[in-house]
Design an enzyme around this catalytic site. Structure first.
Site, PDB file in Angstrom:
ATOM      1  N   LYS A  68       0.804  -1.225   0.000  1.00  0.00           N
ATOM      2  CA  LYS A  68       0.000   0.000   0.000  1.00  0.00           C
ATOM      3  C   LYS A  68       0.839   1.278   0.000  1.00  0.00           C
ATOM      4  O   LYS A  68       0.409   2.304  -0.532  1.00  0.00           O
ATOM      5  CB  LYS A  68      -0.964   0.007   1.189  1.00  0.00           C
ATOM      6  N   ASP A 105     -10.362   3.028   1.460  1.00  0.00           N
ATOM      7  CA  ASP A 105     -10.596   2.586   2.836  1.00  0.00           C
ATOM      8  C   ASP A 105     -11.366   3.630   3.639  1.00  0.00           C
ATOM      9  O   ASP A 105     -12.235   3.296   4.446  1.00  0.00           O
ATOM     10  CB  ASP A 105      -9.273   2.280   3.545  1.00  0.00           C
TER      11      ASP A 105
END
Length: 285
Positions: A68, A105
């Site tokens: 990420k 997210d």
């Protein structure tokens, strides 16, 4: 015409529920598309991106650990929210082959709270437990929605630094995680127009991890308890919250929410959310 294709990458990757989620939506919509998974080791990440950017039917990928952060300098553009959070979990290929990174997210976390956040409140406070990557997205999202944040971590200094970096405003608080383990007799504000959240943004309670030590005397009346852990889905933390009379939200809500945003970016159409109950049943079977 080539079939549109997207996937999830990570190392390991076999545990990902993303193919089941996206595959379910593609099936319901009858779209000519597919979604898979690819095991990509850290050393292979640059070669992977060089290969897929030339594939016209490759629409993008979801990104899980450990990529990420590492993927960010390899992309052509980063969405401002992802840049602020410091993590990308969705990469989209443009028609020109340019790769843009996003973070879904934050939006996925907020989605099951949308109805409550649409209301006006006298005060909003979120007790967020954990200081890892997920907590970064959650702190950014909640501070943008006017929440005062109490961030708890094993290292309060790390929690303080995270708040200083990501949270809007200056009235947030950093505290040691074990502060919440012992009972308190604090007299909380019980006015109905307050919104209080208790969020486990840590791996505690996940299969193979210690249980989260949290005494629910620290939860104000009417709190909503949210656990982002997905394995197990019904964590001991959520079970104890329900036993104490609190409303709960499980990690699958966030997982489906963040996937929905990515799906629309990949395939150009919103997923059929009217089938969420059936999707949940399939994922938990």
């Amino acid at each position: 015409m080539n079939t549109a294709y997207a996937e999830v990458i990570g190392d390991p990757i076999a545990q990902s529920k993303s193919p089941a989620i996206h595959g379910f939506w593609l099936e319901k919509l009858g779209l000519d598309g597919s979604y898979g998974r690819s095991l990509v080791a850290p050393a292979d990440l640059p070669d992977y991106l060089a290969r897929v950017r030339d594939q016209e039917n490759w629409r993008g990928c979801n990104v899980t650990m450990p990529h990420k952060q590492a993927i960010m300098p390899l992309l052509d553009a980063i969405d401002p929210l992802a840049a602020r959070i410091g993590a990308v979990n969705t990469v989209v290929r443009g028609d020109d082959g340019r790769l843009t990174g996003y973070n879904t997210d934050a939006g996925g976390f907020l989605e099951p709270l949308a109805a409550r956040l649409a209301e006006k409140h006298y005060f909003r406070m979120a007790r967020v437990l954990g200081t890892g990557g997920a907590a970064r997205a959650i702190v950014a999202a909640l501070s943008d929605r006017g929440c005062v944040i109490v961030l708890a971590g094993r290292d309060p200094a790390k929690a303080r630094a995270l708040l200083d970096e990501l949270a809007k405003g200056t009235d947030h608080h950093a505290i040691a995680l074990d502060h919440f383990a012992d009972p308190t007799d604090f007299a909380f504000d019980d006015r109905e127009d307050c919104l209080d959240l208790i969020v486990n943004a840590s791996p505690l309670g996940m299969a193979g991890q210690p249980e989260l030590a949290f005494d629910f005397s620290h939860a104000p009346p009417g709190s909503v308890v949210y656990d982002i852990v997905t394995h197990p889905l019904d964590t001991p933390f959520l079970q104890r919250a329900r036993a104490a009379g609190f409303a709960t939200i499980d990690g699958l809500a966030m997982l489906i929410g963040q996937a929905a945003e990515a799906f629309e970016r990949f395939f150009g159409v919103a997923p059929p959310r009217e089938h969420d109950a059936e999707l949940r049943a399939r994922l938990t079977a």
